[in-house]
Design a protein around this motif. Sequence first.
Motif, PDB file in Angstrom:
ATOM      1  N   ASN A   1      67.210 -17.564 107.698  1.00 32.50           N
ATOM      2  CA  ASN A   1      67.155 -18.912 107.143  1.00 32.50           C
ATOM      3  C   ASN A   1      68.124 -19.839 107.878  1.00 32.50           C
ATOM      4  O   ASN A   1      69.052 -19.391 108.538  1.00 32.50           O
ATOM      5  N   ALA A   2      67.910 -21.126 107.725  1.00 31.20           N
ATOM      6  CA  ALA A   2      68.820 -22.121 108.287  1.00 31.20           C
ATOM      7  C   ALA A   2      70.211 -21.911 107.713  1.00 31.20           C
ATOM      8  O   ALA A   2      70.359 -21.484 106.567  1.00 31.20           O
ATOM      9  N   GLY A   3      71.228 -22.208 108.527  1.00 29.86           N
ATOM     10  CA  GLY A   3      72.599 -22.098 108.057  1.00 29.86           C
ATOM     11  C   GLY A   3      73.468 -21.351 109.043  1.00 29.86           C
ATOM     12  O   GLY A   3      73.102 -21.146 110.193  1.00 29.86           O
ATOM     13  N   VAL A   4      74.629 -20.927 108.561  1.00 33.02           N
ATOM     14  CA  VAL A   4      75.605 -20.222 109.381  1.00 33.02           C
ATOM     15  C   VAL A   4      75.522 -18.738 109.048  1.00 33.02           C
ATOM     16  O   VAL A   4      75.508 -18.354 107.878  1.00 33.02           O
ATOM     17  N   HIS A   5      75.446 -17.915 110.086  1.00 34.08           N
ATOM     18  CA  HIS A   5      75.317 -16.466 109.905  1.00 34.08           C
ATOM     19  C   HIS A   5      76.442 -15.761 110.656  1.00 34.08           C
ATOM     20  O   HIS A   5      76.811 -16.179 111.748  1.00 34.08           O
ATOM     21  N   GLU A   6      76.958 -14.681 110.066  1.00 33.28           N
ATOM     22  CA  GLU A   6      77.975 -13.859 110.713  1.00 33.28           C
ATOM     23  C   GLU A   6      77.465 -12.429 110.774  1.00 33.28           C
ATOM     24  O   GLU A   6      76.925 -11.921 109.792  1.00 33.28           O
ATOM     25  N   VAL A   7      77.638 -11.810 111.947  1.00 38.50           N
ATOM     26  CA  VAL A   7      77.206 -10.433 112.152  1.00 38.50           C
ATOM     27  C   VAL A   7      78.376  -9.655 112.729  1.00 38.50           C
ATOM     28  O   VAL A   7      79.037 -10.119 113.655  1.00 38.50           O
ATOM     29  N   ARG A   8      78.623  -8.488 112.183  1.00 35.86           N
ATOM     30  CA  ARG A   8      79.701  -7.634 112.680  1.00 35.86           C
ATOM     31  C   ARG A   8      79.144  -6.726 113.774  1.00 35.86           C
ATOM     32  O   ARG A   8      78.073  -6.153 113.626  1.00 35.86           O
ATOM     33  N   PHE A   9      79.881  -6.616 114.867  1.00 34.58           N
ATOM     34  CA  PHE A   9      79.488  -5.729 115.955  1.00 34.58           C
ATOM     35  C   PHE A   9      80.561  -4.663 116.118  1.00 34.58           C
ATOM     36  O   PHE A   9      81.731  -4.975 116.309  1.00 34.58           O
TER      37      PHE A   9
END
Length: 95
Positions: free
Chosen positions: A58-66
Amino acid sequence: HTLPAGHPAAFRLDQNYPNPFNSSTTIKFKLPQSAMVRLGVFDMLGREVAVLVNERRNAGVHEVRFDGPNLASGMYVCRLQVADIVQSGKLVLLK
């Protein structure tokens, strides 16, 4: 057209943090609208070593852990692809 409040105006891949990182880092990206997203990490030979996102978001800010516990120290490239838009950034893994 105007975007809903709180939605970013453009696709953007932000610099990961922390960088350099020891075993894990957070990658943040912004979407102005819902879209199919592919976020991958590549080594310097161009081999994809991880797929972090490969789905509609979805639209917006996303954070993904690597997490890279099985990867060698060195430079990697994070690549965000949304339709025909591609952005990339450098990740530095230090063990």
